[in-house]
Structures are given as structure tokens and as C-alpha cells.
Motif scaffolding. Structure first.
Motif, PDB file in Angstrom:
ATOM      1  N   PHE A  67       0.842  -1.186   0.000  1.00 19.71           N
ATOM      2  CA  PHE A  67       0.000   0.000   0.000  1.00 19.71           C
ATOM      3  C   PHE A  67       0.878   1.236   0.000  1.00 19.71           C
ATOM      4  N   ARG A  68       0.593   2.144  -0.900  1.00 17.39           N
ATOM      5  CA  ARG A  68       1.272   3.439  -0.938  1.00 17.39           C
ATOM      6  C   ARG A  68       0.240   4.513  -1.209  1.00 17.39           C
ATOM      7  N   ALA A  69       0.420   5.651  -0.591  1.00 15.67           N
ATOM      8  CA  ALA A  69      -0.448   6.785  -0.887  1.00 15.67           C
ATOM      9  C   ALA A  69      -0.122   7.286  -2.285  1.00 15.67           C
ATOM     10  N   THR A  70      -1.140   7.508  -3.086  1.00 13.78           N
ATOM     11  CA  THR A  70      -0.902   8.007  -4.434  1.00 13.78           C
ATOM     12  C   THR A  70      -0.673   9.507  -4.395  1.00 13.78           C
ATOM     13  N   ARG A  71      -0.134  10.024  -5.466  1.00 15.60           N
ATOM     14  CA  ARG A  71       0.129  11.460  -5.537  1.00 15.60           C
ATOM     15  C   ARG A  71      -1.157  12.255  -5.385  1.00 15.60           C
ATOM     16  N   SER A  72      -2.238  11.800  -6.027  1.00 22.82           N
ATOM     17  CA  SER A  72      -3.497  12.531  -5.930  1.00 22.82           C
ATOM     18  C   SER A  72      -4.064  12.474  -4.510  1.00 22.82           C
ATOM     19  N   ALA A  73      -3.834  11.383  -3.799  1.00 23.77           N
ATOM     20  CA  ALA A  73      -4.338  11.277  -2.430  1.00 23.77           C
ATOM     21  C   ALA A  73      -3.644  12.263  -1.499  1.00 23.77           C
ATOM     22  N   THR A  74      -2.381  12.525  -1.749  1.00 27.35           N
ATOM     23  CA  THR A  74      -1.669  13.472  -0.897  1.00 27.35           C
ATOM     24  C   THR A  74      -2.020  14.911  -1.241  1.00 27.35           C
ATOM     25  N   GLN A  75      -2.530  15.157  -2.432  1.00 30.58           N
ATOM     26  CA  GLN A  75      -2.897  16.509  -2.831  1.00 30.58           C
ATOM     27  C   GLN A  75      -4.324  16.861  -2.433  1.00 30.58           C
ATOM     28  N   ASP A  76      -5.110  15.907  -1.968  1.00 33.25           N
ATOM     29  CA  ASP A  76      -6.494  16.151  -1.606  1.00 33.25           C
ATOM     30  C   ASP A  76      -6.656  16.584  -0.157  1.00 33.25           C
ATOM     31  N   ALA A  77      -5.606  17.065   0.463  1.00 30.51           N
ATOM     32  CA  ALA A  77      -5.677  17.488   1.855  1.00 30.51           C
ATOM     33  C   ALA A  77      -6.439  18.806   1.959  1.00 30.51           C
ATOM     34  N   TRP A  78      -7.212  18.952   3.027  1.00 30.91           N
ATOM     35  CA  TRP A  78      -7.974  20.165   3.279  1.00 30.91           C
ATOM     36  C   TRP A  78      -7.313  20.923   4.406  1.00 30.91           C
ATOM     37  N   ARG A  79      -7.362  22.233   4.330  1.00 28.07           N
ATOM     38  CA  ARG A  79      -6.808  23.061   5.376  1.00 28.07           C
ATOM     39  C   ARG A  79      -7.852  24.100   5.773  1.00 28.07           C
ATOM     40  N   VAL A  80      -8.116  24.235   7.069  1.00 31.34           N
ATOM     41  CA  VAL A  80      -9.079  25.204   7.567  1.00 31.34           C
ATOM     42  C   VAL A  80      -8.356  26.529   7.766  1.00 31.34           C
ATOM     43  N   GLU A  81      -8.790  27.550   7.041  1.00 27.80           N
ATOM     44  CA  GLU A  81      -8.151  28.854   7.140  1.00 27.80           C
ATOM     45  C   GLU A  81      -8.651  29.634   8.353  1.00 27.80           C
ATOM     46  N   ARG A  82      -9.950  29.542   8.599  1.00 24.20           N
ATOM     47  CA  ARG A  82     -10.516  30.253   9.746  1.00 24.20           C
ATOM     48  C   ARG A  82     -11.862  29.633  10.097  1.00 24.20           C
ATOM     49  N   ILE A  83     -12.311  29.898  11.289  1.00 25.76           N
ATOM     50  CA  ILE A  83     -13.619  29.439  11.743  1.00 25.76           C
ATOM     51  C   ILE A  83     -14.443  30.669  12.074  1.00 25.76           C
ATOM     52  N   ASP A  84     -15.544  30.834  11.355  1.00 27.97           N
ATOM     53  CA  ASP A  84     -16.433  31.959  11.606  1.00 27.97           C
ATOM     54  C   ASP A  84     -17.557  31.506  12.529  1.00 27.97           C
ATOM     55  N   THR A  85     -17.812  32.283  13.547  1.00 28.10           N
ATOM     56  CA  THR A  85     -18.909  31.975  14.453  1.00 28.10           C
ATOM     57  C   THR A  85     -19.844  33.169  14.537  1.00 28.10           C
ATOM     58  N   GLU A  86     -21.117  32.871  14.723  1.00 34.60           N
ATOM     59  CA  GLU A  86     -22.122  33.907  14.903  1.00 34.60           C
ATOM     60  C   GLU A  86     -23.043  33.481  16.030  1.00 34.60           C
ATOM     61  N   PRO A  87     -23.553  34.433  16.782  1.00 36.88           N
ATOM     62  CA  PRO A  87     -24.482  34.074  17.848  1.00 36.88           C
ATOM     63  C   PRO A  87     -25.749  33.439  17.271  1.00 36.88           C
ATOM     64  N   MET A  88     -26.292  32.458  17.978  1.00 36.24           N
ATOM     65  CA  MET A  88     -27.507  31.771  17.547  1.00 36.24           C
ATOM     66  C   MET A  88     -28.626  32.066  18.535  1.00 36.24           C
ATOM     67  N   THR A  89     -29.830  32.104  17.989  1.00 38.92           N
ATOM     68  CA  THR A  89     -30.985  32.209  18.870  1.00 38.92           C
ATOM     69  C   THR A  89     -31.254  30.836  19.464  1.00 38.92           C
ATOM     70  N   ILE A  90     -32.098  30.766  20.450  1.00 35.38           N
ATOM     71  CA  ILE A  90     -32.460  29.480  21.070  1.00 35.38           C
ATOM     72  C   ILE A  90     -33.111  28.568  20.039  1.00 35.38           C
ATOM     73  N   GLN A  91     -33.963  29.131  19.188  1.00 36.49           N
ATOM     74  CA  GLN A  91     -34.632  28.329  18.157  1.00 36.49           C
ATOM     75  C   GLN A  91     -33.620  27.792  17.139  1.00 36.49           C
ATOM     76  N   GLN A  92     -32.660  28.615  16.729  1.00 37.23           N
ATOM     77  CA  GLN A  92     -31.632  28.167  15.791  1.00 37.23           C
ATOM     78  C   GLN A  92     -30.777  27.060  16.405  1.00 37.23           C
ATOM     79  N   TYR A  93     -30.437  27.205  17.670  1.00 35.58           N
ATOM     80  CA  TYR A  93     -29.638  26.201  18.362  1.00 35.58           C
ATOM     81  C   TYR A  93     -30.398  24.878  18.439  1.00 35.58           C
TER      82      TYR A  93
END
Length: 78
Positions: free
Chosen positions: A24-50
Motif C-alpha cells: 500500500f502506498r499513498a498516491t500522488r493525488s491522495a496526498t494533494q487532496d488534503a484540506w486546510r481550515v483557514e478560519r472558523i467563523d462563528t455567529e451568535p444563535m438564537t435558542i430556536q436556531q440552536y
């Protein structure tokens, strides 16, 4: 199936198994499919939304769990 070792003589194997075992070896395409989170946006939620978000997440988890159990049931029956 015989062990895949360097000293194993495949030409004189009397097992009759023609399967080839590849490492088993990781293929080139498998190593390029990595995801990176740049930022996490948060917003206040109402009780109904939660409440809706928690209910939706619980429904998704339940559907996933039921799907996994169904898959296992088919594998055991086969």
C-alpha cells in the motif's frame, strides 16, 4: 496465500494462487487532496436556531448510524 517475503520462491510455489500482493502506498493525488481550515467563523444563535441545529445534527447521526448497521447486516448475510 503464502507470505510475501524476499526469500519466498514464487516460481516453485505449489499453492496454485496467482494473486499478486502489492504494498500500500499513498498516491500522488491522495496526498494533494488534503484540506486546510483557514478560519472558523462563528455567529451568535438564537435558542430556536440552536434547537434546530442540535435536532438536525442528531437526525444526521441517526441516519448515518442506521446506514452503517444496514451495511454490516448485508456483509454478515453474504
Amino acid at each position: 496465500m503464502p507470505q510475501h517475503t524476499p526469500d519466498h520462491d514464487h516460481e516453485h510455489d505449489s499453492g496454485g494462487d496467482d494473486a499478486t500482493v502489492l504494498p500500500f502506498r499513498a498516491t500522488r493525488s491522495a496526498t494533494q487532496d488534503a484540506w486546510r481550515v483557514e478560519r472558523i467563523d462563528t455567529e451568535p444563535m438564537t435558542i430556536q436556531q440552536y434547537d434546530l441545529a442540535v435536532t438536525t445534527l442528531a437526525t444526521l447521526i441517526s441516519q448515518w448510524h442506521n446506514q452503517e448497521n444496514t451495511k454490516e447486516g448485508h456483509e454478515k448475510a453474504a
